[in-house]
Every structure is written in structure tokens, then in C-alpha cells.
Write an enzyme that holds these catalytic residues in place. Sequence first.
Site, PDB file in Angstrom:
ATOM      1  N   LYS A 102       0.757  -1.201   0.059  1.00 26.33           N
ATOM      2  CA  LYS A 102       0.071   0.013   0.010  1.00 26.33           C
ATOM      3  C   LYS A 102       0.968   1.367  -0.106  1.00 26.33           C
ATOM      4  O   LYS A 102       0.592   2.169   0.823  1.00 26.33           O
ATOM      5  CB  LYS A 102      -1.151  -0.033   1.192  1.00 26.33           C
ATOM      6  CG  LYS A 102      -2.029  -1.089   0.960  1.00 26.33           C
ATOM      7  CD  LYS A 102      -2.973  -1.173   2.257  1.00 26.33           C
ATOM      8  CE  LYS A 102      -3.791  -2.421   2.332  1.00 26.33           C
ATOM      9  NZ  LYS A 102      -3.061  -3.516   2.579  1.00 26.33           N
ATOM     10  N   ARG A 103       1.803   1.238  -0.823  1.00 31.91           N
ATOM     11  CA  ARG A 103       2.553   2.599  -0.934  1.00 31.91           C
ATOM     12  C   ARG A 103       1.764   3.556  -1.652  1.00 31.91           C
ATOM     13  O   ARG A 103       1.007   3.515  -2.282  1.00 31.91           O
ATOM     14  CB  ARG A 103       3.779   2.249  -1.939  1.00 31.91           C
ATOM     15  CG  ARG A 103       5.005   0.969  -1.193  1.00 31.91           C
ATOM     16  CD  ARG A 103       5.354   1.453   0.296  1.00 31.91           C
ATOM     17  NE  ARG A 103       6.442   0.684   0.951  1.00 31.91           N
ATOM     18  CZ  ARG A 103       6.250  -0.083   1.870  1.00 31.91           C
ATOM     19  NH1 ARG A 103       5.163  -0.097   2.512  1.00 31.91           N
ATOM     20  NH2 ARG A 103       7.250  -0.713   2.482  1.00 31.91           N
TER      21      ARG A 103
END
Length: 272
Positions: A93-94
Site C-alpha cells: 500500500k505504497r
Amino acid sequence: MTKAELFSEIQKKSSFLCVGLDADIEKIPSHLKTEKDPIFTFCKEIIEQTSDFAVAFKPNIAFFEALGPQGWETLQKINELIPKNIFTIADAKRGDIGNTSMLYARAFFEKMDFDSVTVAPYMGVDSVTPFLNFENKWVILLALTSNSGSMDFQLIKDQDGKPLYQSVLEKSQKWGSPENMMYVVGATRGELIGEVRKMVPEHFLLVPGVGAQGGSLTDVARFGMNSTCGLLVNSSRGIIYASGGKDFGRAARKEALNLQQDMDGLLDKYLR
């Protein structure tokens, strides 16, 4: 892995199962905690027992980051252990500015050789496109998540009555294509999966929330399946923590098989 290769694996295994490797050191069977690398031993057994039925594995990066340097080494060993015909997802979840995103992309695609990484779209196009510059690699963009807090922002409507998640779907299709971009759509939002599918008819959807979170596999398939299946349905806790004893691997295999058999029936109903 290309879209065609992924669909081929779905057909071969009669499955669209993704096994989430949320390997919590506090939840793994107690007898493993004396091992030199207990998380690796745990994940190795899960992978070996469920790879007959899974078309994807999704390590949740936070569980490895929390272990410090050894966690990163363990993650690399686990990724190398996953059979090459199985799609790998770095659930990280960058989401950051462009040059930072490029470094994240290099980390997961070049250094660790994952097939895909989950990305948050909040910072817009320049935070997402660096991940799209790698051949046969995928961005999995957060669109409509299964957590209760998703309603704080994702369902807010603009002046035209369009929810934010729909704006994300609409805008992001200009950045990527069905060949390199998927979307996260939570199974607990079953009634909205059909709306998502109308907007992104050809894209794969990564669907968490089936099992422990209460999502319905039947509803996911009914609203979300397309001509190439178009679904990767994730189950984490329901499979990997099916038993807390020494039989945890066999118990995980049984749960994965149960899901695969259900998926086989749904593929028959909607695709074959």
C-alpha cells in the site's frame, strides 16, 4: 506475469484464490516459535500445502517490516519459495511523490521480483505511474476497501453525486491498462462490486474480505466475474490460521481446497 498467463493459471487450477500471508508472530502456532526463523517456517508450510489451489500469494508487508532487518530477509526467502507460475502480490500500500514511488517500485520489482504491489492513489498520477514503467509488472490500486473506515472518504460524493472511489476508477484508467493495473475492491461491499465492474469491465479485481470478514464469494462472482474471470479473491486468516496446532498446514490445505471447490462451481456457472 501477463494477464493471459494469469488467466491460464486460473483455468488450469479451476481457482481464482489468493492466499494472504498475514504472518503474525503472535498468532502462529506456538511450537514454531522456537525455530530460528519461525515466520519463514510457518509461511513455507502454508505455501507448500495450498499452492495446488492458489493462483496468487499476497504477503502483507507490514508483518515482515515489523520484524526489522530479519523480516525483510524472511520476506525475500518466502518470495523466492513461491512457485513461478503463481502470481505474487506485495501488499505494501505504497503512495508517495514520484521519485520516492520509483524507489519503492525498484525495491519490490527489481530487488525482490514481486509481480505486483498495492498502491494508494491519494497523491495522484505522479505517485502511481512510476510503478507502471516495469514490463509485466502490475499496480493494484486501492479503490473500494473492505474496512469500516473506507466510508470516511471513498463514498463521499462530489457536486455531481459521484463517489470518490468512482473518480479514482475513472481517472486511473488513463494511467494504466487492463494489462498492468488491477483494483482492490472489498468483498464486504458486495452490492457495489457490480458498479465497479461496469466502470472497469476488463480489469482484474483483487477482492479481500471473503471469509473472516464476512464477504460472500457467491456475490463477488455474480457481480464481479468477467470473460477472463477478472477476480483474485483473497483469504488470509480463514486459511492460514485454520488451526493453531501442529496440523496447521493440513488445516490450511483443507480450507483452501474448500474455497477452490466453490470457485470451480462458480467458474462453471459464469464462465464455462
